[in-house]
Scaffold this active site. Sequence first.
Site, mmCIF file in Angstrom:
data_model
loop_
_atom_site.group_PDB
_atom_site.id
_atom_site.type_symbol
_atom_site.label_atom_id
_atom_site.label_comp_id
_atom_site.label_asym_id
_atom_site.label_seq_id
_atom_site.Cartn_x
_atom_site.Cartn_y
_atom_site.Cartn_z
ATOM 1 N N ASN A 75 -16.138 43.905 -1.888
ATOM 2 C CA ASN A 75 -15.464 42.975 -0.977
ATOM 3 C C ASN A 75 -13.947 43.138 -0.931
ATOM 4 O O ASN A 75 -13.324 42.873 0.088
ATOM 5 C CB ASN A 75 -15.849 41.529 -1.301
ATOM 6 C CG ASN A 75 -15.664 41.167 -2.756
ATOM 7 O OD1 ASN A 75 -15.364 42.013 -3.594
ATOM 8 N ND2 ASN A 75 -15.860 39.902 -3.072
ATOM 9 N N LYS A 89 -14.568 52.883 -11.513
ATOM 10 C CA LYS A 89 -15.687 53.205 -10.622
ATOM 11 C C LYS A 89 -15.739 52.168 -9.503
ATOM 12 O O LYS A 89 -16.048 51.000 -9.736
ATOM 13 C CB LYS A 89 -17.024 53.194 -11.377
ATOM 14 C CG LYS A 89 -18.190 53.711 -10.509
ATOM 15 C CD LYS A 89 -19.544 53.447 -11.127
ATOM 16 C CE LYS A 89 -20.003 52.032 -10.836
ATOM 17 N NZ LYS A 89 -20.262 51.781 -9.393
ATOM 18 N N VAL A 132 -24.063 38.304 -11.159
ATOM 19 C CA VAL A 132 -24.415 37.798 -12.486
ATOM 20 C C VAL A 132 -25.434 38.702 -13.188
ATOM 21 O O VAL A 132 -25.241 39.052 -14.356
ATOM 22 C CB VAL A 132 -24.930 36.341 -12.395
ATOM 23 C CG1 VAL A 132 -25.464 35.873 -13.749
ATOM 24 C CG2 VAL A 132 -23.818 35.412 -11.913
ATOM 25 N N GLU A 136 -16.055 39.039 -14.038
ATOM 26 C CA GLU A 136 -15.753 38.159 -12.901
ATOM 27 C C GLU A 136 -16.978 38.225 -12.007
ATOM 28 O O GLU A 136 -17.176 39.185 -11.266
ATOM 29 C CB GLU A 136 -14.490 38.639 -12.191
ATOM 30 C CG GLU A 136 -13.849 37.579 -11.314
ATOM 31 C CD GLU A 136 -14.479 37.525 -9.934
ATOM 32 O OE1 GLU A 136 -15.371 36.663 -9.729
ATOM 33 O OE2 GLU A 136 -14.093 38.324 -9.085
ATOM 34 N N CYS A 157 -16.720 35.869 -3.799
ATOM 35 C CA CYS A 157 -17.438 35.223 -4.900
ATOM 36 C C CYS A 157 -17.011 33.786 -5.135
ATOM 37 O O CYS A 157 -17.812 32.948 -5.560
ATOM 38 C CB CYS A 157 -17.261 36.033 -6.178
ATOM 39 S SG CYS A 157 -15.543 36.408 -6.555
ATOM 40 N N GLU A 167 -8.297 37.383 -14.790
ATOM 41 C CA GLU A 167 -7.534 38.390 -14.075
ATOM 42 C C GLU A 167 -6.386 37.684 -13.368
ATOM 43 O O GLU A 167 -6.490 36.504 -13.022
ATOM 44 C CB GLU A 167 -8.421 39.141 -13.074
ATOM 45 C CG GLU A 167 -9.509 39.946 -13.777
ATOM 46 C CD GLU A 167 -10.352 40.789 -12.845
ATOM 47 O OE1 GLU A 167 -10.631 40.319 -11.720
ATOM 48 O OE2 GLU A 167 -10.745 41.894 -13.243
#
Length: 495
Positions: A158, A181, A235, A255, A289, A469
């Site tokens: 996203n 990655k 998840v 996250e 999210c 973050e």
Amino acid sequence: STEMIHSAIKLPLILNSTNFCHSQLCPPSPVCPLVSAGRVLCQLFPCGSEEVDEAMQSAQTAYLKWRKMAGMERARVMLEAARIIRERRENIARLEVINNGKSVTEALVDIDVAWQSIEYYAGLARTLSGQHVQLPGGAFAYTIREPLGVCVGIGAFNYPFQIAVTKSAPALACGNAMVFKPSPMTPVTAVILAEIYKEAGVPDGLFCVVQGGAETGTLLCHHPMAAKVSFTGSVPTGKKIMEMSAKGVKQVTLELGGKSPLIIFKDCELENAVKGALMANFLTQGQVCCNGTRVFVQKEIMPQFLEEVVKRTKAIAVGDPLLDGTRMGALISKPQLDKALQYVSQAKAEGGKVLCGGDPFVPSDPKLKGGYFMSPCVLDNCRDDMTCVKEEIFGPVMSVMPFDTEEEVIRRANNTTYGLASGVFTRDISRAHRVAENLEAGTCYINNYNISPVEMPFGGYKNSGFGRENGQVTIEYYSQLKTVVVEMGNVESLF
């Protein structure tokens, strides 16, 4: 498709061997789709154990050089990377649109957040320091904040470029290297970031990009040189990442997903609440999210809210994401589009009422007729036990539910396994802080939603993950503390 990449960014797609990356066009590889047109953008060769090991070795060599540089030296290189991104923001944003399908308006914001993040952590790189502790008898101790080593970053589709920066900027500021990655759905712009870091002057291999899916991610998590894994995604995958990393006692930041509540009280500024609800549900085609997809509206203002939010949702310009006037582009893939549409169908079967949208959208441009577009949807008559309310849809679907009292809505808002974000709209400042205190989520927005300045820590409670973050606190997740104890006198021994 390759011409589109080069015309958008005017940088080589394939990194040289010193900043390792497998982005060569290769027949037997996974397919990266051009989502706004439903066409293949490029084909990528997934990295196996040999390529992953080469990338990790390259990053380790670069790390040994980078960690010895002073924070001021690292900051200068990072500021140069930020400058390059800032100067090329429009080209990078266009490539992100091709890569991801979001509107160019949103992509420009993402790129701006990226260079701001690098600037922010460049500033913190200069200030990393320890603590001095005076001990009895003239002895003393001090602490040193040291890097972890080679960190692994695994990104989501996203926010491809922004996530690559969000993970790499604090890592590099602390003196680490990173092997990153990207999602196999959006592999392109992480390569551009690696080129920019190299151009800015980082040691060869300090930020390596490896392409691939779950198998490549597994190799990274199990690799003995990986000191930490930072993952953004679902998840179920996050649990697997944690399990694999635990076998090597690696640090982990997760996250993960969310099903966040947005609570709108009757004393709110209604226009702002409506705009907040739109921002909470429809950015990046609803593929965010932390979106506030469970919208709780106090009964007294429900009719006015629904009237206004439906009117504005219908007015959202869906179509070619490269046009400045477009506000919603295409979903990431055909399966993701089908999944979102299925949630709408299931909501109707469970008693929900579609007030607008919820259908495939076909743009007028014939070149885009194969794209994965969906008209943004508002669902009424929703209940807490409905599937669309309990599960993360990751599409442009807003579920609206009424409530009566503050106590009731807090209980319902917290009745979820997720805890990523939350929001409240009210003019009552005491209520705002009271509700924020009682909501079980890593972030609570008051009278706004989905703003993420780089100075603000972001992360989840419960199944939405752990670690943070952005913000100064993230330095603690990319470094480790060493304590040095110095005796200035004689040793007092019991033996």
